[in-house]
Design an enzyme around this catalytic site. Structure first.
Site, PDB file in Angstrom:
ATOM      1  N   CYS A 123     -12.110  -7.019  -2.506  1.00 34.23           N
ATOM      2  CA  CYS A 123     -11.830  -7.016  -4.120  1.00 34.23           C
ATOM      3  C   CYS A 123     -12.646  -7.620  -5.182  1.00 34.23           C
ATOM      4  CB  CYS A 123     -10.516  -6.866  -4.266  1.00 34.23           C
ATOM      5  SG  CYS A 123      -9.030  -6.476  -3.441  1.00 34.23           S
ATOM      6  N   HIS A 140      -9.902  -7.326 -12.349  1.00 36.18           N
ATOM      7  CA  HIS A 140      -9.780  -6.999 -11.213  1.00 36.18           C
ATOM      8  C   HIS A 140      -8.234  -6.617 -11.888  1.00 36.18           C
ATOM      9  CE1 HIS A 140      -8.564  -5.279  -7.146  1.00 36.18           C
ATOM     10  NE2 HIS A 140      -7.638  -6.012  -6.901  1.00 36.18           N
ATOM     11  N   ASN A 200      -4.248  -0.639  -6.829  1.00 32.78           N
ATOM     12  CA  ASN A 200      -5.685  -1.482  -6.889  1.00 32.78           C
ATOM     13  C   ASN A 200      -6.445  -0.598  -6.509  1.00 32.78           C
ATOM     14  OD1 ASN A 200      -7.298  -3.101  -6.044  1.00 32.78           O
ATOM     15  ND2 ASN A 200      -5.303  -4.940  -4.930  1.00 32.78           N
TER      16      ASN A 200
HETATM   17  O1  UT7 Z   1      -6.882  -7.575  -4.517  1.00 29.79           O
HETATM   18  C1  UT7 Z   1      -6.094  -8.218  -4.577  1.00 29.79           C
HETATM   19  C2  UT7 Z   1      -5.152  -8.077  -3.628  1.00 29.79           C
HETATM   20  N1  UT7 Z   1      -3.998  -7.773  -3.365  1.00 29.79           N
HETATM   21  C3  UT7 Z   1      -2.624  -8.714  -4.065  1.00 29.79           C
HETATM   22  O2  UT7 Z   1      -3.354  -9.371  -5.118  1.00 29.79           O
HETATM   23  C4  UT7 Z   1      -1.819  -7.841  -3.574  1.00 29.79           C
HETATM   24  C5  UT7 Z   1      -1.171  -9.430  -4.038  1.00 29.79           C
HETATM   25  N2  UT7 Z   1       0.462 -10.000  -3.819  1.00 29.79           N
HETATM   26  C6  UT7 Z   1       1.634  -9.268  -4.903  1.00 29.79           C
HETATM   27  O3  UT7 Z   1       0.818  -8.520  -5.708  1.00 29.79           O
HETATM   28  C7  UT7 Z   1       2.692  -9.070  -4.452  1.00 29.79           C
HETATM   29  O4  UT7 Z   1       2.984 -10.316  -3.483  1.00 29.79           O
HETATM   30  C8  UT7 Z   1       3.407  -7.906  -4.465  1.00 29.79           C
HETATM   31  C9  UT7 Z   1       3.827  -7.110  -4.663  1.00 29.79           C
HETATM   32  C10 UT7 Z   1       2.392  -7.488  -2.648  1.00 29.79           C
HETATM   33  C11 UT7 Z   1       4.710  -8.267  -3.820  1.00 29.79           C
HETATM   34  O5  UT7 Z   1       5.529  -9.230  -4.734  1.00 29.79           O
HETATM   35  P1  UT7 Z   1       6.812 -10.339  -4.040  1.00 29.79           P
HETATM   36  O6  UT7 Z   1       7.766 -10.046  -5.166  1.00 29.79           O
HETATM   37  O7  UT7 Z   1       5.901 -10.952  -3.504  1.00 29.79           O
HETATM   38  O8  UT7 Z   1       7.443  -9.678  -3.010  1.00 29.79           O
HETATM   39  P2  UT7 Z   1       7.602 -10.583  -1.455  1.00 29.79           P
HETATM   40  O9  UT7 Z   1       6.770  -9.776  -0.845  1.00 29.79           O
HETATM   41  O10 UT7 Z   1       8.160 -11.646  -1.796  1.00 29.79           O
HETATM   42  O11 UT7 Z   1       8.786  -9.210  -0.828  1.00 29.79           O
HETATM   43  C12 UT7 Z   1      10.591  -8.485  -1.775  1.00 29.79           C
HETATM   44  C13 UT7 Z   1      11.017  -8.572  -0.784  1.00 29.79           C
HETATM   45  C14 UT7 Z   1      10.924  -8.397   0.218  1.00 29.79           C
HETATM   46  O12 UT7 Z   1      12.361  -8.019   0.954  1.00 29.79           O
HETATM   47  P3  UT7 Z   1      13.425  -8.905   1.439  1.00 29.79           P
HETATM   48  O13 UT7 Z   1      12.373  -9.851   2.523  1.00 29.79           O
HETATM   49  O14 UT7 Z   1      13.042 -10.448   0.384  1.00 29.79           O
HETATM   50  O15 UT7 Z   1      14.457  -8.778   1.229  1.00 29.79           O
HETATM   51  C15 UT7 Z   1      10.003  -7.455   1.042  1.00 29.79           C
HETATM   52  O16 UT7 Z   1      10.686  -6.517   2.435  1.00 29.79           O
HETATM   53  O17 UT7 Z   1      10.918  -6.945  -1.486  1.00 29.79           O
HETATM   54  C16 UT7 Z   1      10.897  -6.071   0.056  1.00 29.79           C
HETATM   55  N3  UT7 Z   1       9.392  -4.807  -0.088  1.00 29.79           N
HETATM   56  C17 UT7 Z   1      10.376  -3.915  -1.105  1.00 29.79           C
HETATM   57  N4  UT7 Z   1      11.015  -3.057  -1.037  1.00 29.79           N
HETATM   58  C18 UT7 Z   1      10.884  -1.791  -1.655  1.00 29.79           C
HETATM   59  C19 UT7 Z   1       8.619  -5.372   0.279  1.00 29.79           C
HETATM   60  N5  UT7 Z   1       7.517  -4.092  -0.151  1.00 29.79           N
HETATM   61  C20 UT7 Z   1       8.655  -3.004  -1.152  1.00 29.79           C
HETATM   62  C21 UT7 Z   1       8.529  -1.910  -1.402  1.00 29.79           C
HETATM   63  N6  UT7 Z   1       9.584  -1.785  -2.174  1.00 29.79           N
HETATM   64  N7  UT7 Z   1       7.090  -1.035  -1.563  1.00 29.79           N
END
Ligand code: UT7
Length: 325
Positions: free
Chosen positions: A115, A252, A282
């Protein structure tokens, strides 16, 4: 007194036609529009057509940047293509762009910094132009992440999209004043201790396959704002500029919460943020030139404006650049 600077003469972009909405995704995996919008700010993303190649999207973006700069492809002597999703393992997709544009001189190569690829590409082209080795460069970010996503993994497949953006850079002697145009300062960082936080589980020397993107999203998120603000502060220190001097913050586009959090920590007003993650998702190395092209199309950026680019991604790699438009 004058100084040799890399000036951006034009910017262009290309997005594939197919739009994939959050509702479309909710029909494939267990997710919802509400979750995706709340956690990321993404509403929709573009997906390359079957058979549509990264190099073809890169060539389209390059053509649009050349048209914006009112330049003929023949005047280009350097092509740096930032991508993690090349057409083939080799040759570089950049040479396909070179051939498609009918260019037979100079050099073309791919650069891989995930990225952060566009910021790494700018730094590389800037150094080669300033050295006097080349005079006019295309720096392109182009990705088909849709081909390396695991479409059954809801934690990653909702985040990414396809697209390409490009800028034309020219080496110019600029007066040594605060108003002088061009790339003022670029800063690159990486820390391979984090390489397993965001990676693709395949490759030529490991599995002999292409592999799929794997990410510990929460871990990436945890480091993103601190790493971004840290490298932006390096750019401020190197130039003497502050957040108040920045006219447009063109980050980004990974996640609206990371973008807004970084701007807030840096003290950049929300009205100065260029955001496209809502429509593009992204697009990895393509996201900054896509956002720049978007802001230019809306006539938001004026000659003389100070632009701040930043990116962070797999590796981890991260970087920032200050550019006088
Ligand atoms: O370009 C650079 C590369 N990438 C990034 O910058 C991404 C960086 N990370 C993020 O943007 C965020 O961490 C995410 C958007 C990927 C996730 O957001 P989060 O607030 O960190 O959520 P989380 O990973 O803590 O997940 C929360 C919950 C989980 O469930 P439990 O374990 O709390 O029951 C996940 O299983 O959300 C669940 N979950 C989803 N639910 C519905 C994960 N993906 C999804 C989904 N839909 N697509």
């Amino acid at each position: 007194m004058t100084v040799r600077r890399s000036v951006i003469l034009g910017c262009g972009s290309y997005l594939p036609h197919q739009v994939l909405t959050n509702e479309d995704l909710a029909r494939k995996v267990d997710t919802s529009d509400e979750w995706i919008v709340q956690r990321t700010g993404i509403h929709e993303r573009r997906i390359a057509a079957p058979g549509e190649l990264t190099s073809q999207m890169a060539t389209n973006a390059a053509r649009s940047a050349l048209a914006h700069a009112r330049l003929d492809a023949q005047s280009i002597d350097l092509i740096v293509l930032a991508t993690s999703t090349p057409d083939n393992t080799f040759p570089a997709s950049a040479v396909s762009v070179q051939a498609d544009l009918g260019i037979t001189r100079g050099a073309a190569f791919d650069l891989q910094a995930v990225c952060s690829g566009f910021v790494y590409g700018l730094a590389t082209a800037d150094a080669l132009l300033k050295s006097g080795a080349y005079s006019r460069a295309l720096v392109i970010g182009a990705e088909t992440f849709s081909r390396i996503l695991d479409w059954t993994d809801r934690s990653t497949c909702v985040l990414f999209g396809d697209g390409a953006g490009a800028v034309v850079l020219e080496a110019q002697q600029q007066p040594e004043t605060r108003e002088a145009r061009g790339i003022l300062s670029v800063h690159l960082r990486s820390d391979g201790r984090y390489k397993s936080k965001l990676y693709v589980d395949g490759g030529p020397s490991s599995t002999g396959t292409v592999g799929h993107l794997r990410m510990e999203g929460r871990e990436v998120f945890r480091h993103a704002v601190a790493m971004i603000t840290d490298v932006v502060m390096d750019a401020f220190k190197a130039t003497g500029y502050t957040a108040d001097d920045v006219d447009w913050f063109i980050p980004h586009q990974a996640n609206k919460r990371i973008i807004d959090g970084s701007a807030h920590k840096l003290g950049i007003a929300p009205a100065k943020i260029v955001t496209t993650v809502d429509r593009h998702g992204n697009t990895s190395a393509a996201s900054i030139p896509l956002a720049l092209a978007d802001a230019l199309a809306e006539r938001r950026i004026k000659r003389g404006d100070l632009l701040l680019f930043e990116a962070m991604g797999g590796g981890f790699t991260w970087g920032a650049a200050l550019v006088r438009w």
